[in-house]
Design a protein around this motif. Structure first.
Motif, PDB file in Angstrom:
ATOM      1  N   LEU A 180       0.832  -1.203   0.000  1.00  0.00           N
ATOM      2  CA  LEU A 180       0.000   0.000   0.000  1.00  0.00           C
ATOM      3  C   LEU A 180       0.872   1.260   0.000  1.00  0.00           C
ATOM      4  CD1 LEU A 180      -2.880   1.135   0.100  1.00  0.00           C
ATOM      5  CD2 LEU A 180      -2.792   0.912   2.589  1.00  0.00           C
ATOM      6  N   ALA A 181       1.936   1.263   0.780  1.00  0.00           N
ATOM      7  CA  ALA A 181       2.846   2.413   0.818  1.00  0.00           C
ATOM      8  C   ALA A 181       3.515   2.614  -0.548  1.00  0.00           C
ATOM      9  CB  ALA A 181       3.904   2.216   1.904  1.00  0.00           C
ATOM     10  N   ARG A 182       3.935   1.520  -1.199  1.00  0.00           N
ATOM     11  CA  ARG A 182       4.543   1.644  -2.534  1.00  0.00           C
ATOM     12  C   ARG A 182       3.523   2.159  -3.543  1.00  0.00           C
ATOM     13  NH1 ARG A 182       6.694  -3.316  -1.174  1.00  0.00           N
ATOM     14  NH2 ARG A 182       5.316  -4.414  -2.640  1.00  0.00           N
ATOM     15  N   ALA A 183       2.290   1.685  -3.433  1.00  0.00           N
ATOM     16  CA  ALA A 183       1.246   2.128  -4.361  1.00  0.00           C
ATOM     17  C   ALA A 183       1.051   3.642  -4.254  1.00  0.00           C
ATOM     18  CB  ALA A 183      -0.068   1.401  -4.084  1.00  0.00           C
ATOM     19  N   VAL A 184       0.958   4.143  -3.043  1.00  0.00           N
ATOM     20  CA  VAL A 184       0.767   5.584  -2.833  1.00  0.00           C
ATOM     21  C   VAL A 184       1.994   6.357  -3.325  1.00  0.00           C
ATOM     22  CG1 VAL A 184       0.482   7.365  -1.061  1.00  0.00           C
ATOM     23  CG2 VAL A 184      -0.903   5.274  -0.969  1.00  0.00           C
ATOM     24  N   ALA A 185       3.178   5.839  -3.062  1.00  0.00           N
ATOM     25  CA  ALA A 185       4.412   6.506  -3.504  1.00  0.00           C
ATOM     26  C   ALA A 185       4.524   6.551  -5.024  1.00  0.00           C
ATOM     27  CB  ALA A 185       5.628   5.789  -2.917  1.00  0.00           C
ATOM     28  N   ASN A 186       3.827   5.634  -5.710  1.00  0.00           N
ATOM     29  CA  ASN A 186       3.893   5.563  -7.167  1.00  0.00           C
ATOM     30  C   ASN A 186       2.651   6.119  -7.848  1.00  0.00           C
ATOM     31  OD1 ASN A 186       6.492   4.217  -7.982  1.00  0.00           O
ATOM     32  ND2 ASN A 186       5.783   2.822  -6.383  1.00  0.00           N
ATOM     33  N   GLY A 187       1.917   6.977  -7.156  1.00  0.00           N
ATOM     34  CA  GLY A 187       0.798   7.672  -7.775  1.00  0.00           C
ATOM     35  C   GLY A 187      -0.565   7.074  -7.508  1.00  0.00           C
ATOM     36  N   GLY A 188      -0.634   6.027  -6.690  1.00  0.00           N
ATOM     37  CA  GLY A 188      -1.921   5.440  -6.338  1.00  0.00           C
ATOM     38  C   GLY A 188      -2.546   6.173  -5.164  1.00  0.00           C
ATOM     39  N   GLU A 189      -3.755   5.793  -4.846  1.00  0.00           N
ATOM     40  CA  GLU A 189      -4.473   6.413  -3.724  1.00  0.00           C
ATOM     41  C   GLU A 189      -5.088   5.309  -2.881  1.00  0.00           C
ATOM     42  OE1 GLU A 189      -8.605   8.894  -2.999  1.00  0.00           O
ATOM     43  OE2 GLU A 189      -7.692   8.935  -4.989  1.00  0.00           O
ATOM     44  N   GLY A 190      -4.620   5.181  -1.654  1.00  0.00           N
ATOM     45  CA  GLY A 190      -5.192   4.200  -0.740  1.00  0.00           C
ATOM     46  C   GLY A 190      -6.444   4.753  -0.097  1.00  0.00           C
ATOM     47  N   PHE A 191      -7.386   3.871   0.195  1.00  0.00           N
ATOM     48  CA  PHE A 191      -8.543   4.317   0.965  1.00  0.00           C
ATOM     49  C   PHE A 191      -8.897   3.226   1.950  1.00  0.00           C
ATOM     50  CE2 PHE A 191      -9.834   2.828  -3.182  1.00  0.00           C
ATOM     51  CZ  PHE A 191     -10.931   2.008  -2.991  1.00  0.00           C
ATOM     52  N   GLY A 192      -8.991   3.624   3.194  1.00  0.00           N
ATOM     53  CA  GLY A 192      -9.202   2.686   4.280  1.00  0.00           C
ATOM     54  C   GLY A 192      -7.889   2.068   4.709  1.00  0.00           C
ATOM     55  N   ASP A 193      -7.783   1.778   5.986  1.00  0.00           N
ATOM     56  CA  ASP A 193      -6.593   1.121   6.510  1.00  0.00           C
ATOM     57  C   ASP A 193      -6.679  -0.381   6.254  1.00  0.00           C
ATOM     58  OD1 ASP A 193      -5.511   3.475   7.536  1.00  0.00           O
ATOM     59  OD2 ASP A 193      -6.697   3.299   9.385  1.00  0.00           O
ATOM     60  N   PRO A 194      -5.530  -1.042   6.090  1.00  0.00           N
ATOM     61  CA  PRO A 194      -5.561  -2.506   5.957  1.00  0.00           C
ATOM     62  C   PRO A 194      -6.263  -3.119   7.158  1.00  0.00           C
ATOM     63  CG  PRO A 194      -3.383  -1.665   5.432  1.00  0.00           C
ATOM     64  CD  PRO A 194      -4.175  -0.509   5.995  1.00  0.00           C
TER      65      PRO A 194
END
Length: 160
Positions: A101-115
């Motif tokens: 999830l952290a890599r996804a956000v760092a690469n332009g993704g958007e997380g929603f909700g905590d794991p």
């Protein structure tokens, strides 16, 4: 025997999306993006005066992603509400949900909700992330069999 081998995903910027899937999930770009030509686009998709670029990503387990970028893109998908989309999400099993999830956000993704977990007896974690084009991915550290078991635990009437 049938098995799933690849998924085609529409994107608006093939280079950006290639970086996202390679850097977030440890995939590799197995073919450079190429143009197919307007004739192919008309034959396959029924679109006139439109070209598309296609790129190929292979995830570590061998599953393939085909990234499609239409040129021009007359029907953008960014911002389409999930209930109106043609697919709801696709899931990728990973070893570490939080790190992915952290890599996804760092690469332009958007997380929603905590794991988080799902069923009380299921130790698995699930998280959702949007790729740079808004396609929704489920990231989890479980198996299909465990997902089914958890669904039955929560909804016993679903058992066949």
């Amino acid at each position: 025997m049938a098995s799933v081998q690849h998924l085609a995903v529409r994107v608006s910027d093939i280079e950006r999306s290639t970086r996202f899937y390679v850097e977030t999930f440890g995939g590799k770009e197995v073919l450079h993006p190429y143009h197919t030509g307007k004739q192919m686009t008309e034959i396959i998709f029924g679109l006139k005066d439109t070209d598309y670029r296609i790129g190929f990503i292979e995830l570590p387990d061998g599953f393939g992603l085909e990234l499609f970028q239409f040129l021009p893109d007359r029907h953008p998908t960014i911002g389409v509400p999930q209930p109106e989309a043609s697919f709801m999400h696709f899931a990728i099993a990973v070893d570490d949900v939080e790190a992915t999830l952290a890599r996804a956000v760092a690469n332009g993704g958007e997380g929603f909700g905590d794991p988080a977990g799902w069923a009380p007896s299921d130790p698995a974690k699930y998280a959702y992330v949007k790729d740079p084009d808004g396609n929704i991915l489920e990231v989890n550290d479980t198996t299909w069999e465990r997902i089914l078991h958890s669904a039955i635990e929560l909804y016993p009437e679903a058992k066949r």
